[in-house]
Design an enzyme around this catalytic site. Structure first.
Site, PDB file in Angstrom:
ATOM      1  N   GLU A 246     140.177 151.823  41.878  1.00  0.00           N
ATOM      2  CA  GLU A 246     141.013 151.626  43.058  1.00  0.00           C
ATOM      3  C   GLU A 246     140.189 151.703  44.330  1.00  0.00           C
ATOM      4  O   GLU A 246     140.278 150.830  45.206  1.00  0.00           O
ATOM      5  CB  GLU A 246     142.118 152.694  43.089  1.00  0.00           C
ATOM      6  CG  GLU A 246     143.042 152.575  44.276  1.00  0.00           C
ATOM      7  CD  GLU A 246     143.753 151.246  44.273  1.00  0.00           C
ATOM      8  OE1 GLU A 246     143.375 150.384  45.086  1.00  0.00           O
ATOM      9  OE2 GLU A 246     144.670 151.054  43.465  1.00  0.00           O
ATOM     10  N   ASP A 250     139.473 148.514  46.875  1.00  0.00           N
ATOM     11  CA  ASP A 250     139.956 148.550  48.262  1.00  0.00           C
ATOM     12  C   ASP A 250     138.832 148.311  49.261  1.00  0.00           C
ATOM     13  O   ASP A 250     138.956 147.499  50.187  1.00  0.00           O
ATOM     14  CB  ASP A 250     140.611 149.909  48.555  1.00  0.00           C
ATOM     15  CG  ASP A 250     141.921 150.110  47.826  1.00  0.00           C
ATOM     16  OD1 ASP A 250     142.495 149.121  47.349  1.00  0.00           O
ATOM     17  OD2 ASP A 250     142.373 151.268  47.735  1.00  0.00           O
ATOM     18  N   SER A 438     147.229 146.278  44.439  1.00  0.00           N
ATOM     19  CA  SER A 438     146.200 147.053  45.130  1.00  0.00           C
ATOM     20  C   SER A 438     145.184 146.169  45.826  1.00  0.00           C
ATOM     21  O   SER A 438     144.568 146.588  46.802  1.00  0.00           O
ATOM     22  CB  SER A 438     145.452 147.946  44.137  1.00  0.00           C
ATOM     23  OG  SER A 438     146.136 149.138  43.914  1.00  0.00           O
ATOM     24  N   ASP A 477     154.626 129.190  50.742  1.00  0.00           N
ATOM     25  CA  ASP A 477     155.867 129.628  50.114  1.00  0.00           C
ATOM     26  C   ASP A 477     155.719 129.573  48.590  1.00  0.00           C
ATOM     27  O   ASP A 477     155.332 128.542  48.037  1.00  0.00           O
ATOM     28  CB  ASP A 477     157.020 128.733  50.573  1.00  0.00           C
ATOM     29  CG  ASP A 477     158.382 129.289  50.219  1.00  0.00           C
ATOM     30  OD1 ASP A 477     158.449 130.451  49.762  1.00  0.00           O
ATOM     31  OD2 ASP A 477     159.376 128.558  50.401  1.00  0.00           O
ATOM     32  N   GLY A 491     161.726 130.103  50.756  1.00  0.00           N
ATOM     33  CA  GLY A 491     161.928 131.159  51.740  1.00  0.00           C
ATOM     34  C   GLY A 491     161.575 132.523  51.177  1.00  0.00           C
ATOM     35  O   GLY A 491     160.892 132.637  50.155  1.00  0.00           O
TER      36      GLY A 491
END
Length: 528
Positions: A246, A250, A438, A477, A491
């Site tokens: 993690e 990040d 993440s 989209d 949408g």
């Protein structure tokens, strides 16, 4: 003896599967964070128009919306009466957080709780059952008390790519460097110098040598990375199977896509106290001054106390007032959020209306051309984009035009999260492919840092602006796939939000919005 009152929303029950194994050692030293109430309410953010507002300086915030000094003095008195020590930090007024330390026995007496040690399949923890109580003469000053119970509250939302051919799921896929994902989404070129990205981590660590190798192999400058200890949390790397995956994901995603930005990692214990203390310290950090904060940890709303969620949402609202954007992963377990009760659940803190909740897609791209993009859903074993509707937070005004339910819809935005189309990262000396929402929180954090640099401002609480612009101008989209209960549709939808970023169009739309909403000189606030 004065009457005692229960603190609202503080009720706790044991973790499912936990067994009490005895009383906590009465001489064990326990630290708690006691959050004071604000001296005055923050301006409402629910009705902000779709343009930037003037942010408060830290001095203005402390003077107008910090804790009342008289309430701080009351808590000093409360601590003295209960043989507790106030660990002064000097920022108690602005952060409204007071750290108290004392023996378990003293804490039990002060807060009318019984502290027990519990055994659980995922580890032992110190816990309590029922509500926290305080003498009524102090209750009006206290918003919440956190840290008596030190159970883990959140999980990291990342998943390694694995060959799952035996399950009948596609066993091969593409993988990208963070810069290739940024290219596909049209991230603006140039530097994010002058910006600082804060990252909250509830475990794990990073190795500087790995980062140096990783960025060298990408042909990028090694970023400036700093770690900050919160509540005794530390940068403690171990193995790729730990939370190191993690932490490295990040840092590597955020720093790669926002070259030139400083990165500050706030390490804290995985407890309700640690999580909100890290958020609060990062938001109010006047040394490192993060303009955007990335959070890739969370848990189903049903696993949090009401007091924790309300307190953390208030802290996120402080970020909005101070011009700090918070990006949060929406979870990796689809519409159930990993709760096996047949109901739909959303992840917190992604469900806070004061954060930008980031869902996941499966991306196929070459260079700047996207061949296809759908909702990330690799099945129960492989993971799926978290999303749905809060049962705690009402629908904010800026979602009224697109969310039909009365509660906060999650997520707001999306980005590549499928491990099958994942990110090439380096963790503890190994080159791996990682996905999960993440990855999307730091991806959007890096984009916002770049946008801040391009616009020479702090976008801060960006949600109202994103929902106000023409969706086709700033987003791809996503209309294919589902996350379990919720399908993609034209949408906004409850699996990918407004969509993945069309960063070129988004920058143009924000520049246009800024041009239309330039404040008059008389409206300009003085900076501290």
């Amino acid at each position: 003896m004065s009457n005692r009152v229960s603190l609202k929303g503080s009720e706790r029950a044991p973790l499912a599967g936990a067994q009490a194994i005895g009383a906590t050692n009465p001489q064990q030293i326990v630290e708690v964070s006691l959050f004071l109430k604000r001296r005055s309410a923050l301006p409402s953010t629910g009705n902000l128009p779709g343009n930037r507002t003037t942010h408060l300086s830290h001095a203005e915030f402390a003077a107008q919306h910090g804790a009342d000094p008289a309430d701080l003095e009351l808590i000093r008195q409360f601590a003295q009466e209960n043989n507790l020590q106030v660990l002064e930090r000097g920022d108690e007024i602005e952060r409204r957080a007071v750290t108290l330390a004392g023996t378990a026995a003293a804490m039990e007496k002060a807060f009318s709780v019984e502290l027990l040690d519990y055994e659980h399949p995922e580890g032992t923890y110190r816990g309590r059952v029922g509500a926290i109580q305080v003498p009524e003469q102090y209750a009006d000053a206290i918003q919440g008390v956190f840290g008596l119970d030190d159970r883990p509250v959140a999980k990291p939302h990342y998943r390694y790519h694995t060959d799952r051919g035996a399950f009948g799921v596609r066993a091969t896929g593409a993988s990208y460097s963070p810069t290739q994902v940024a290219e596909a989404y049209g991230f603006p070129s140039g530097s994010a110098a002058g910006q600082t990205i804060g990252i909250i981590e509830l475990g794990g660590g990073f190795r500087p040598a790995d980062l140096k190798t990783y960025f060298h192999n990408l042909g990028l400058q090694n970023p400036n990375i700093k770690s900050v200890s919160v509540d005794h949390g530390k940068n403690r790397p171990t193995t790729p199977s730990s939370a190191d995956g993690e932490v490295m994901l990040d840092i590597e995603v955020a720093a790669a896509v926002a070259q030139g930005a400083n990165v500050v990692v706030y390490f804290t214990p995985n407890t309700d106290m640690g999580f909100q203390d890290a958020m609060s310290q990062a938001i109010h950090d006047q040394i490192n001054k993060p303009s955007v904060i990335s959070i890739s940890w969370g848990g189903p709303e049903s696993t949090w106390t009401q007091a924790s969620m309300e307190s953390m949402d208030q802290i996120a609202a402080e970020a909005a007032a101070l011009g700090v954007t918070i990006t949060v992963a929406s979870g990796d377990s689809g519409s159930s959020d990993g709760v096996n009760d047949g109901q739909n659940h959303v992840d917190f803190p992604a469900s806070s209306p004061h954060v930008l909740a980031c869902g996941g897609t499966s991306l196929k791209a070459t260079g700047s051309t996207i061949q296809s993009e759908s909702v990330w859903n690799d099945g129960a074993q492989g993971g799926a984009s978290g999303g749905g509707y809060s049962t705690v937070f009402d629908r904010p005004a800026w979602q009224a035009a697109v969310v039909t339910q009365a509660f906060r819809g999650v997520p707001d935005v999306a980005g590549d999260a499928d491990p099958e189309t994942g990110y090439n990262v380096r963790v503890d000396g190994k080159n791996l492919v990682v996905g999960g929402t993440s990855a999307v929180a730091p991806l959007w954090a890096g984009l916002i840092a770049l946008l801040n640099a391009k616009l020479n401002t702090r976008l801060g609480y960006i949600n109202p602006q994103l929902y106000a612009i023409n969706q086709s101008a700033g987003f791809h989209d996503i209309t294919v796939g589902n996350n379990g209960a919720f399908p993609a549709r034209p949408g906004w939808d409850a699996c990918t939000g407004l969509g993945s970023p069309d960063a070129t169009g988004l920058l143009d739309a924000l520049q246009s919005s800024a041009a239309k909403s330039q404040p008059q000189p008389t409206e300009t606030k003085q900076t501290a």
